[in-house]
Each structure stands twice: as C-alpha cells, then as structure tokens.
Design a protein around this motif. Structure first.
Motif, PDB file in Angstrom:
ATOM      1  N   ARG A  71       0.811  -1.220   0.000  1.00 50.90           N
ATOM      2  CA  ARG A  71       0.000   0.000   0.000  1.00 50.90           C
ATOM      3  C   ARG A  71       0.842   1.266   0.000  1.00 50.90           C
ATOM      4  NH1 ARG A  71      -4.127  -2.974   3.629  1.00 50.90           N
ATOM      5  NH2 ARG A  71      -5.524  -3.690   2.003  1.00 50.90           N
ATOM      6  N   ILE A  72       1.867   1.246  -0.830  1.00 55.85           N
ATOM      7  CA  ILE A  72       2.701   2.420  -1.058  1.00 55.85           C
ATOM      8  C   ILE A  72       2.455   2.846  -2.504  1.00 55.85           C
ATOM      9  CG2 ILE A  72       5.056   3.312  -1.219  1.00 55.85           C
ATOM     10  CD1 ILE A  72       4.321   2.659   1.640  1.00 55.85           C
ATOM     11  N   ARG A  73       2.025   4.088  -2.690  1.00 56.49           N
ATOM     12  CA  ARG A  73       1.777   4.571  -4.047  1.00 56.49           C
ATOM     13  C   ARG A  73       3.109   4.717  -4.781  1.00 56.49           C
ATOM     14  NH1 ARG A  73      -0.592   9.580  -3.332  1.00 56.49           N
ATOM     15  NH2 ARG A  73      -2.636   8.629  -3.346  1.00 56.49           N
ATOM     16  N   LEU A  74       3.160   4.208  -6.003  1.00 55.98           N
ATOM     17  CA  LEU A  74       4.322   4.359  -6.876  1.00 55.98           C
ATOM     18  C   LEU A  74       4.000   5.413  -7.919  1.00 55.98           C
ATOM     19  CD1 LEU A  74       7.053   3.540  -8.151  1.00 55.98           C
ATOM     20  CD2 LEU A  74       5.787   1.779  -9.413  1.00 55.98           C
ATOM     21  N   VAL A  75       4.854   6.431  -7.986  1.00 60.25           N
ATOM     22  CA  VAL A  75       4.710   7.461  -9.008  1.00 60.25           C
ATOM     23  C   VAL A  75       5.951   7.408  -9.893  1.00 60.25           C
ATOM     24  CG1 VAL A  75       4.506   9.924  -9.505  1.00 60.25           C
ATOM     25  CG2 VAL A  75       3.353   8.949  -7.498  1.00 60.25           C
ATOM     26  N   VAL A  76       5.746   7.144 -11.169  1.00 57.65           N
ATOM     27  CA  VAL A  76       6.835   7.188 -12.145  1.00 57.65           C
ATOM     28  C   VAL A  76       6.835   8.592 -12.717  1.00 57.65           C
ATOM     29  CG1 VAL A  76       7.738   6.255 -14.296  1.00 57.65           C
ATOM     30  CG2 VAL A  76       6.646   4.720 -12.630  1.00 57.65           C
ATOM     31  N   LEU A  77       7.943   9.294 -12.498  1.00 59.55           N
ATOM     32  CA  LEU A  77       8.055  10.696 -12.879  1.00 59.55           C
ATOM     33  C   LEU A  77       8.931  10.849 -14.115  1.00 59.55           C
ATOM     34  CD1 LEU A  77       7.575  13.714 -12.050  1.00 59.55           C
ATOM     35  CD2 LEU A  77       9.758  13.546 -10.844  1.00 59.55           C
ATOM     36  N   GLY A 100      -6.483   5.064 -11.380  1.00 55.57           N
ATOM     37  CA  GLY A 100      -6.561   4.586 -10.004  1.00 55.57           C
ATOM     38  C   GLY A 100      -5.738   5.436  -9.055  1.00 55.57           C
ATOM     39  N   ASP A 101      -5.398   4.845  -7.913  1.00 55.79           N
ATOM     40  CA  ASP A 101      -4.700   5.603  -6.878  1.00 55.79           C
ATOM     41  C   ASP A 101      -3.369   4.986  -6.454  1.00 55.79           C
ATOM     42  OD1 ASP A 101      -4.794   7.917  -5.187  1.00 55.79           O
ATOM     43  OD2 ASP A 101      -5.071   6.549  -3.489  1.00 55.79           O
ATOM     44  N   GLN A 102      -3.000   3.819  -6.975  1.00 54.56           N
ATOM     45  CA  GLN A 102      -1.802   3.128  -6.499  1.00 54.56           C
ATOM     46  C   GLN A 102      -0.571   3.321  -7.368  1.00 54.56           C
ATOM     47  OE1 GLN A 102      -2.823   1.840  -2.883  1.00 54.56           O
ATOM     48  NE2 GLN A 102      -0.886   1.504  -3.793  1.00 54.56           N
ATOM     49  N   VAL A 103      -0.737   3.400  -8.669  1.00 51.13           N
ATOM     50  CA  VAL A 103       0.397   3.547  -9.595  1.00 51.13           C
ATOM     51  C   VAL A 103       0.054   4.670 -10.563  1.00 51.13           C
ATOM     52  CG1 VAL A 103       1.850   2.442 -11.332  1.00 51.13           C
ATOM     53  CG2 VAL A 103       0.958   1.083  -9.434  1.00 51.13           C
ATOM     54  N   TRP A 104       0.913   5.679 -10.589  1.00 51.14           N
ATOM     55  CA  TRP A 104       0.717   6.821 -11.478  1.00 51.14           C
ATOM     56  C   TRP A 104       1.941   7.024 -12.346  1.00 51.14           C
ATOM     57  CZ3 TRP A 104      -0.825  10.962  -7.316  1.00 51.14           C
ATOM     58  CH2 TRP A 104      -2.106  10.696  -6.837  1.00 51.14           C
ATOM     59  N   PHE A 105       1.698   7.486 -13.540  1.00 48.96           N
ATOM     60  CA  PHE A 105       2.750   7.941 -14.444  1.00 48.96           C
ATOM     61  C   PHE A 105       2.481   9.421 -14.683  1.00 48.96           C
ATOM     62  CE2 PHE A 105       2.520   3.442 -15.066  1.00 48.96           C
ATOM     63  CZ  PHE A 105       3.807   3.047 -15.380  1.00 48.96           C
ATOM     64  N   VAL A 106       3.408  10.277 -14.247  1.00 44.62           N
ATOM     65  CA  VAL A 106       3.242  11.721 -14.411  1.00 44.62           C
ATOM     66  C   VAL A 106       4.452  12.280 -15.141  1.00 44.62           C
ATOM     67  CG1 VAL A 106       1.752  11.959 -12.387  1.00 44.62           C
ATOM     68  CG2 VAL A 106       4.216  12.300 -12.151  1.00 44.62           C
ATOM     69  N   ALA A 107       4.219  13.287 -15.953  1.00 46.65           N
ATOM     70  CA  ALA A 107       5.282  13.847 -16.782  1.00 46.65           C
ATOM     71  C   ALA A 107       6.267  14.696 -15.991  1.00 46.65           C
ATOM     72  CB  ALA A 107       4.687  14.670 -17.923  1.00 46.65           C
ATOM     73  N   ASP A 108       5.765  15.410 -14.954  1.00 55.59           N
ATOM     74  CA  ASP A 108       6.633  16.342 -14.235  1.00 55.59           C
ATOM     75  C   ASP A 108       6.058  16.608 -12.847  1.00 55.59           C
ATOM     76  OD1 ASP A 108       4.492  18.189 -14.671  1.00 55.59           O
ATOM     77  OD2 ASP A 108       5.431  18.834 -16.539  1.00 55.59           O
ATOM     78  N   GLU A 109       6.794  17.411 -12.074  1.00 54.97           N
ATOM     79  CA  GLU A 109       6.383  17.727 -10.702  1.00 54.97           C
ATOM     80  C   GLU A 109       5.059  18.482 -10.666  1.00 54.97           C
ATOM     81  OE1 GLU A 109       7.608  16.851  -7.768  1.00 54.97           O
ATOM     82  OE2 GLU A 109       9.481  15.913  -8.423  1.00 54.97           O
ATOM     83  N   ALA A 113       1.852  17.409  -8.512  1.00 62.25           N
ATOM     84  CA  ALA A 113       1.195  18.304  -7.557  1.00 62.25           C
ATOM     85  C   ALA A 113      -0.305  18.382  -7.837  1.00 62.25           C
ATOM     86  CB  ALA A 113       1.830  19.683  -7.599  1.00 62.25           C
ATOM     87  N   THR A 114      -0.655  18.457  -9.105  1.00 64.22           N
ATOM     88  CA  THR A 114      -2.083  18.496  -9.472  1.00 64.22           C
ATOM     89  C   THR A 114      -2.778  17.217  -9.042  1.00 64.22           C
ATOM     90  OG1 THR A 114      -1.637  19.953 -11.348  1.00 64.22           O
ATOM     91  CG2 THR A 114      -3.683  18.681 -11.419  1.00 64.22           C
ATOM     92  N   ARG A 115      -2.136  16.069  -9.305  1.00 62.75           N
ATOM     93  CA  ARG A 115      -2.739  14.782  -8.914  1.00 62.75           C
ATOM     94  C   ARG A 115      -2.911  14.680  -7.412  1.00 62.75           C
ATOM     95  NH1 ARG A 115      -2.911  10.036 -12.277  1.00 62.75           N
ATOM     96  NH2 ARG A 115      -4.314   9.466 -10.614  1.00 62.75           N
ATOM     97  N   LEU A 116      -1.948  15.239  -6.671  1.00 61.92           N
ATOM     98  CA  LEU A 116      -2.005  15.181  -5.212  1.00 61.92           C
ATOM     99  C   LEU A 116      -2.899  16.270  -4.627  1.00 61.92           C
ATOM    100  CD1 LEU A 116       1.758  14.494  -4.470  1.00 61.92           C
ATOM    101  CD2 LEU A 116      -0.141  12.876  -4.229  1.00 61.92           C
ATOM    102  N   GLY A 117      -3.286  17.245  -5.466  1.00 61.88           N
ATOM    103  CA  GLY A 117      -4.150  18.324  -4.997  1.00 61.88           C
ATOM    104  C   GLY A 117      -3.420  19.350  -4.146  1.00 61.88           C
ATOM    105  N   VAL A 118      -2.120  19.547  -4.454  1.00 59.46           N
ATOM    106  CA  VAL A 118      -1.338  20.545  -3.710  1.00 59.46           C
ATOM    107  C   VAL A 118      -0.745  21.554  -4.683  1.00 59.46           C
ATOM    108  CG1 VAL A 118      -0.736  18.948  -1.858  1.00 59.46           C
ATOM    109  CG2 VAL A 118       0.778  19.156  -3.811  1.00 59.46           C
ATOM    110  N   ASP A 119      -0.303  22.678  -4.150  1.00 58.79           N
ATOM    111  CA  ASP A 119       0.345  23.683  -4.977  1.00 58.79           C
ATOM    112  C   ASP A 119       1.736  23.216  -5.361  1.00 58.79           C
ATOM    113  OD1 ASP A 119      -1.827  25.409  -4.825  1.00 58.79           O
ATOM    114  OD2 ASP A 119      -1.089  26.326  -2.969  1.00 58.79           O
ATOM    115  N   ALA A 120       2.124  23.437  -6.610  1.00 58.52           N
ATOM    116  CA  ALA A 120       3.449  23.034  -7.082  1.00 58.52           C
ATOM    117  C   ALA A 120       4.517  23.962  -6.555  1.00 58.52           C
ATOM    118  CB  ALA A 120       3.498  23.012  -8.599  1.00 58.52           C
TER     119      ALA A 120
END
Length: 120
Positions: A71-77, A100-109, A113-120
C-alpha cells in the motif's frame, strides 16, 4: 539515498542510482518509505530498468505488485511517451493505472502536484 518532503508523506528517489529492476529493489524503496512514514514513492523514469516498459518481461508487474501489496503509491516521474507510442499494451496500462490511486505515471512535478491536490 532518498529525499523526503517534510510532512508530505512522499519520498523522491534521486535521479542517480541503480535501476529498479527486481522485486528486491522495490522492497528496498518500500522499506525507505516505511522508515520515513511515507505513503508515496516518486521514481524518476530514468531509474527504471529498460525491461520495465516491456510488459512481456514481467518486470513491471513484479515491481508494481510489491508497491500495491504494501500500500505504497508508486509514481513514475518523467516522459514515457516513447514507450506508450511503441506499445499499445503499455499505453493501456498507463491509462488504466492513472485512473486509479496506487500507480501513477506523471510527466513532471507540476502534474504530480495536481494529482495530489497541492500547490506546485
């Protein structure tokens, strides 16, 4: 060596370092997350073994299953466009896991931040 964002629950693996190629590599990263009370590990795309992007090798499923089990989210950046263009199966995998919520592929920080709902 990892860096943790204070209070964020996120660990960023550094760009330099050995590639994540086998299940033990994932378990080592998960151990670092637990030691920092992190629930998310961000892995630069450059740190993934080339076989990760070929679903036929089983590397992707072996590594990601460890993160899901613990239950650790993996983010490929980073940019995976070349891999999604080369493989319809990988493109489908990225699309499905990003829903989903467990494995994400994101292009950049910023996207992270958008996926996490926080300010970059």
């Amino acid at each position: 060596m990892t860096s943790a964002d204070a209070g964020s629950g996120i660990i960023h693996l550094p760009l330099d370092g050995p590639p994540l190629a086998v299940g033990q590599d994932a378990l080592d990263a998960i151990g670092a997350a637990w030691g920092s009370d992190a629930s998310t590990i961000v892995v630069p795309v450059e740190r993934l073994d080339a076989r990760f992007f070929d679903l036929r090798t089983g590397v992707l499923s072996e590594l990601t299953q460890k993160f899901v089990n613990y239950r650790i989210r993996l983010v490929v950046l980073g940019d995976v466009t070349a891999h999604t263009e080369a493989s319809g199966a990988f493109r489908d995998y990225v699309r499905e896991t990003n829903a989903g919520d467990q494995v994400w592929f994101v292009a950049d920080e910023a996207e992270l931040a958008t996926r996490l709902g926080v300010d970059a």
